[in-house]
Design a protein around this motif. Structure first.
Motif, PDB file in Angstrom:
ATOM      1  N   GLY A   1       2.459  12.620   4.170  1.00 36.20           N
ATOM      2  CA  GLY A   1       1.915  11.520   3.365  1.00 36.20           C
ATOM      3  C   GLY A   1       2.099  11.842   1.893  1.00 36.20           C
TER       4      GLY A   1
ATOM      5  N   GLY B   1       1.817   9.498  -0.756  1.00 37.37           N
ATOM      6  CA  GLY B   1       1.367   8.420  -1.640  1.00 37.37           C
ATOM      7  C   GLY B   1       0.931   9.079  -2.939  1.00 37.37           C
TER       8      GLY B   1
ATOM      9  N   ASN C   1       7.263  12.027   4.399  1.00 35.19           N
ATOM     10  CA  ASN C   1       6.632  10.732   4.104  1.00 35.19           C
ATOM     11  C   ASN C   1       7.434   9.628   4.776  1.00 35.19           C
ATOM     12  OD1 ASN C   1       4.549   9.280   2.629  1.00 35.19           O
ATOM     13  ND2 ASN C   1       6.235   8.362   1.471  1.00 35.19           N
ATOM     14  N   ARG C   2       6.716   8.559   5.182  1.00 35.25           N
ATOM     15  CA  ARG C   2       7.401   7.429   5.832  1.00 35.25           C
ATOM     16  C   ARG C   2       8.545   6.926   4.954  1.00 35.25           C
ATOM     17  NH1 ARG C   2       3.829   2.138   6.813  1.00 35.25           N
ATOM     18  NH2 ARG C   2       3.733   2.328   4.552  1.00 35.25           N
ATOM     19  N   THR C   3       8.266   6.756   3.669  1.00 34.81           N
ATOM     20  CA  THR C   3       9.311   6.369   2.709  1.00 34.81           C
ATOM     21  C   THR C   3       9.828   7.664   2.086  1.00 34.81           C
ATOM     22  OG1 THR C   3       7.989   4.397   2.256  1.00 34.81           O
ATOM     23  CG2 THR C   3       9.775   4.888   0.697  1.00 34.81           C
TER      24      THR C   3
ATOM     25  N   LYS D   1      10.241   9.055  -1.739  1.00 34.63           N
ATOM     26  CA  LYS D   1       9.130   9.549  -2.571  1.00 34.63           C
ATOM     27  C   LYS D   1       9.112  11.076  -2.640  1.00 34.63           C
ATOM     28  CE  LYS D   1       5.898   5.690  -2.019  1.00 34.63           C
ATOM     29  NZ  LYS D   1       4.609   5.290  -1.442  1.00 34.63           N
TER      30      LYS D   1
ATOM     31  N   CYS E   1      -2.455  13.295   4.454  1.00 29.93           N
ATOM     32  CA  CYS E   1      -3.126  12.443   3.461  1.00 29.93           C
ATOM     33  C   CYS E   1      -2.384  11.114   3.396  1.00 29.93           C
ATOM     34  CB  CYS E   1      -3.146  13.135   2.093  1.00 29.93           C
ATOM     35  SG  CYS E   1      -4.123  12.215   0.876  1.00 29.93           S
TER      36      CYS E   1
ATOM     37  N   ALA F   1      -3.238   5.165  10.479  1.00 27.90           N
ATOM     38  CA  ALA F   1      -1.877   5.548  10.066  1.00 27.90           C
ATOM     39  C   ALA F   1      -1.584   6.975  10.536  1.00 27.90           C
ATOM     40  CB  ALA F   1      -1.745   5.438   8.550  1.00 27.90           C
TER      41      ALA F   1
ATOM     42  N   LEU G   1       1.383   8.282  13.244  1.00 28.86           N
ATOM     43  CA  LEU G   1       2.391   9.316  12.959  1.00 28.86           C
ATOM     44  C   LEU G   1       2.340  10.473  13.950  1.00 28.86           C
ATOM     45  CD1 LEU G   1       2.015   9.537   9.075  1.00 28.86           C
ATOM     46  CD2 LEU G   1       3.870   8.456  10.367  1.00 28.86           C
TER      47      LEU G   1
ATOM     48  N   LEU H   1      -7.095  14.809   5.274  1.00 32.53           N
ATOM     49  CA  LEU H   1      -7.683  14.486   3.961  1.00 32.53           C
ATOM     50  C   LEU H   1      -7.613  12.985   3.651  1.00 32.53           C
ATOM     51  CD1 LEU H   1      -6.510  17.494   1.709  1.00 32.53           C
ATOM     52  CD2 LEU H   1      -8.705  17.151   2.850  1.00 32.53           C
ATOM     53  N   SER H   2      -7.265  12.169   4.656  1.00 33.15           N
ATOM     54  CA  SER H   2      -7.317  10.721   4.450  1.00 33.15           C
ATOM     55  C   SER H   2      -8.782  10.296   4.507  1.00 33.15           C
ATOM     56  CB  SER H   2      -6.545   9.994   5.539  1.00 33.15           C
ATOM     57  OG  SER H   2      -5.301  10.620   5.785  1.00 33.15           O
TER      58      SER H   2
ATOM     59  N   ALA I   1     -11.802  13.327  -6.341  1.00 30.06           N
ATOM     60  CA  ALA I   1     -11.051  13.399  -7.600  1.00 30.06           C
ATOM     61  C   ALA I   1      -9.923  12.379  -7.543  1.00 30.06           C
ATOM     62  CB  ALA I   1     -10.469  14.801  -7.779  1.00 30.06           C
TER      63      ALA I   1
ATOM     64  N   PRO J   1      -5.672  11.632  -8.432  1.00 29.37           N
ATOM     65  CA  PRO J   1      -4.467  12.465  -8.308  1.00 29.37           C
ATOM     66  C   PRO J   1      -4.185  13.360  -9.516  1.00 29.37           C
ATOM     67  CG  PRO J   1      -4.043  10.309  -7.365  1.00 29.37           C
ATOM     68  CD  PRO J   1      -5.411  10.234  -7.970  1.00 29.37           C
TER      69      PRO J   1
HETATM   70  P1  NAP Z   1      -1.271   5.400  -1.458  1.00 29.06           P
HETATM   71  O1  NAP Z   1      -0.681   5.788  -2.750  1.00 29.06           O
HETATM   72  O2  NAP Z   1      -1.472   3.952  -1.154  1.00 29.06           O
HETATM   73  O3  NAP Z   1      -0.350   6.048  -0.319  1.00 29.06           O
HETATM   74  C1  NAP Z   1      -0.581   5.759   1.040  1.00 29.06           C
HETATM   75  C2  NAP Z   1       0.192   6.781   1.871  1.00 29.06           C
HETATM   76  O4  NAP Z   1      -0.030   6.471   3.261  1.00 29.06           O
HETATM   77  C3  NAP Z   1       1.699   6.750   1.666  1.00 29.06           C
HETATM   78  O5  NAP Z   1       2.214   8.034   1.896  1.00 29.06           O
HETATM   79  C4  NAP Z   1       2.131   5.772   2.752  1.00 29.06           C
HETATM   80  O6  NAP Z   1       3.483   5.910   3.115  1.00 29.06           O
HETATM   81  C5  NAP Z   1       1.242   6.212   3.870  1.00 29.06           C
HETATM   82  N1  NAP Z   1       1.050   5.202   4.897  1.00 29.06           N
HETATM   83  C6  NAP Z   1       0.315   4.064   4.807  1.00 29.06           C
HETATM   84  N2  NAP Z   1       0.357   3.399   5.974  1.00 29.06           N
HETATM   85  C7  NAP Z   1       1.144   4.127   6.805  1.00 29.06           C
HETATM   86  C8  NAP Z   1       1.582   3.945   8.129  1.00 29.06           C
HETATM   87  N3  NAP Z   1       1.191   2.908   8.858  1.00 29.06           N
HETATM   88  N4  NAP Z   1       2.396   4.893   8.661  1.00 29.06           N
HETATM   89  C9  NAP Z   1       2.770   5.968   7.922  1.00 29.06           C
HETATM   90  N5  NAP Z   1       2.410   6.188   6.665  1.00 29.06           N
HETATM   91  C10 NAP Z   1       1.596   5.269   6.105  1.00 29.06           C
HETATM   92  O7  NAP Z   1      -2.685   6.077  -1.221  1.00 29.06           O
HETATM   93  P2  NAP Z   1      -3.220   7.460  -1.836  1.00 29.06           P
HETATM   94  O8  NAP Z   1      -3.854   7.188  -3.135  1.00 29.06           O
HETATM   95  O9  NAP Z   1      -2.165   8.490  -1.734  1.00 29.06           O
HETATM   96  O10 NAP Z   1      -4.401   7.772  -0.805  1.00 29.06           O
HETATM   97  C11 NAP Z   1      -4.172   8.506   0.386  1.00 29.06           C
HETATM   98  C12 NAP Z   1      -5.542   8.879   0.948  1.00 29.06           C
HETATM   99  O11 NAP Z   1      -6.238   9.671  -0.028  1.00 29.06           O
HETATM  100  C13 NAP Z   1      -6.421   7.659   1.241  1.00 29.06           C
HETATM  101  O12 NAP Z   1      -7.142   7.828   2.426  1.00 29.06           O
HETATM  102  C14 NAP Z   1      -7.346   7.614   0.026  1.00 29.06           C
HETATM  103  O13 NAP Z   1      -8.584   6.990   0.306  1.00 29.06           O
HETATM  104  C15 NAP Z   1      -7.511   9.111  -0.257  1.00 29.06           C
HETATM  105  N6  NAP Z   1      -7.933   9.339  -1.646  1.00 29.06           N
HETATM  106  C16 NAP Z   1      -7.224   8.821  -2.669  1.00 29.06           C
HETATM  107  C17 NAP Z   1      -7.676   9.013  -3.985  1.00 29.06           C
HETATM  108  C18 NAP Z   1      -6.931   8.418  -5.175  1.00 29.06           C
HETATM  109  O14 NAP Z   1      -7.508   8.405  -6.278  1.00 29.06           O
HETATM  110  N7  NAP Z   1      -5.692   7.968  -5.020  1.00 29.06           N
HETATM  111  C19 NAP Z   1      -8.852   9.747  -4.215  1.00 29.06           C
HETATM  112  C20 NAP Z   1      -9.538  10.307  -3.131  1.00 29.06           C
HETATM  113  C21 NAP Z   1      -9.073  10.090  -1.847  1.00 29.06           C
HETATM  114  P3  NAP Z   1       4.623   5.122   2.296  1.00 29.06           P
HETATM  115  O15 NAP Z   1       4.818   5.897   1.025  1.00 29.06           O
HETATM  116  O16 NAP Z   1       5.785   5.118   3.183  1.00 29.06           O
HETATM  117  O17 NAP Z   1       4.095   3.729   2.032  1.00 29.06           O
END
Ligand code: NAP
Length: 290
Positions: free
Chosen positions: A8, A10, A31-33, A36, A64, A70, A74, A92-93, A121, A123
């Motif tokens: 993951g 993202g 990662n799926r995509t 990245k 994550c 999701a 995977l 960590l999701s 926190a 990123p």
């Molecule tokens: P994001 O930028 O939207 O990225 C989502 C990730 O999940 C990408 O790697 C995406 O792959 C993948 N994904 C989504 N649906 C999928 C599926 N059906 N099959 C396979 N892969 C899939 O989100 P993020 O900010 O990285 O957050 C990831 C986790 O961390 C979440 O649970 C979020 O709540 C947690 N989190 C985030 C933050 C923050 O500030 N960003 C803070 C604390 C916790 P693609 O790239 O291929 O789309």
């Protein structure tokens, strides 16, 4: 073998893998995509050709992605599940405590040692002293992944073997932050309606944050022991304050949805007979509603 695989990439997964790489760890990513992964590969990460290959590459596998569904999408493929046996799986999701319990049972059935965690926190903070990761679940999984988690975040806390604890505390934290944020947005509208700079309001909140934290801590202690008598500020006083915020919304022709909700809740507490008690007594109203 890598030391850790990150599945993951993202915004958060990228930051976790980046922090690991900068700390000198040998990292495999997937990662799926896949595009990245390019900046991480340029920094020295190995890009796995499949999820199964990512799981095989390291003894600790960090996931994550958007959510638990999701994750299962995977990891449920037969060859991936087979590769998980003997590995430490760190989820960590973001999810609920039930998601964590289901995740633990799912991992156990596949022979993996499971740790469920939450990231408190954003990123850009990962790998820095101000970032926190909380985890719960298997003690051996924590032992095996602790050093890696500490490379991803400045503060790592293990909350014990009850696997849902980290997600419960995470959701409690999110609830607090979101409540604060929507209050801040209404406050920003008050500033705008009076020609004040919202940026200055944000700075003011940052300055008073320790005092706000102190009030919250006091409330937490009161709720913990169930003592609401002789308050420095009463629930009735909060209700009156909320009333004034609501009146200003009407006078300033602002959307009143946020102050109306707040005022309604405090009024409910007063109507239930808790007006002379401390604001934390409002929890008794919330308990009665369930
Ligand atoms: P994001 O930028 O939207 O990225 C989502 C990730 O999940 C990408 O790697 C995406 O792959 C993948 N994904 C989504 N649906 C999928 C599926 N059906 N099959 C396979 N892969 C899939 O989100 P993020 O900010 O990285 O957050 C990831 C986790 O961390 C979440 O649970 C979020 O709540 C947690 N989190 C985030 C933050 C923050 O500030 N960003 C803070 C604390 C916790 P693609 O790239 O291929 O789309």
């Amino acid at each position: 073998m890598s030391e850790v695989s990150v599945i993951g990439l993202g915004r958060m997964g990228m930051a976790l893998a980046g922090a690991l790489l900068r700390s000198g760890a040998r990292v495999t990513v997937w990662n799926r995509t896949s595009a990245k992964a390019e900046p991480l590969v340029a920094e020295g990460a190995a890009l796995a050709s499949s999820v199964a290959a990512a799981v095989q590459a390291s003894s600790v596998v960090v996931v994550c992605v958007a959510d638990y569904q999701a994750t299962y999408g995977l990891l449920e493929a037969t060859q991936v599940a087979a590769a998980l046996a003997g590995k430490v799986l760190v989820q960590l999701s973001t999810g609920t405590p039930k998601d964590a319990r289901d995740g633990e049972a799912w991992a156990k059935a596949r022979g993996a040692d499971y740790l469920d965690g939450a990231i408190l926190a954003i990123p850009s903070q990962m790998g820095k002293p101000e970032s926190s990761i909380i985890v719960s679940g298997s003690a051996t999984a924590f032992e095996k992944s602790k050093a890696l988690l500490e490379r991803m975040a400045g503060n790592v806390s293990y909350l014990g073997g009850q696997v849902g604890s980290a997600s419960a505390l995470d959701l409690a934290f999110i609830s607090f932050v979101f409540g604060g944020l929507i209050g801040f947005y209404h406050g920003a509208r008050i500033c705008e309606s009076e020609g004040l700079r919202v940026g200055d309001f944000g700075s003011m909140i940052a300055d008073v944050a320790p005092a706000v934290g102190g009030m919250i801590k006091q409330d937490g202690d009161a709720i913990q022991v169930g003592t609401y008598e002789s308050p420095e500020s009463s629930l009735e006083m909060c209700a009156r304050g909320a009333e004034i915020v609501l009146r200003q919304a009407r006078e300033g022709r602002l959307d009143a949805v946020i102050p109306a909700f707040t005022q309604g809740l405090f009024r409910k507490g007063v109507a239930a007979g808790y007006g002379a008690e401390s604001p934390g007594a409002l929890i008794k109203v919330l308990r009665e509603a369930t």
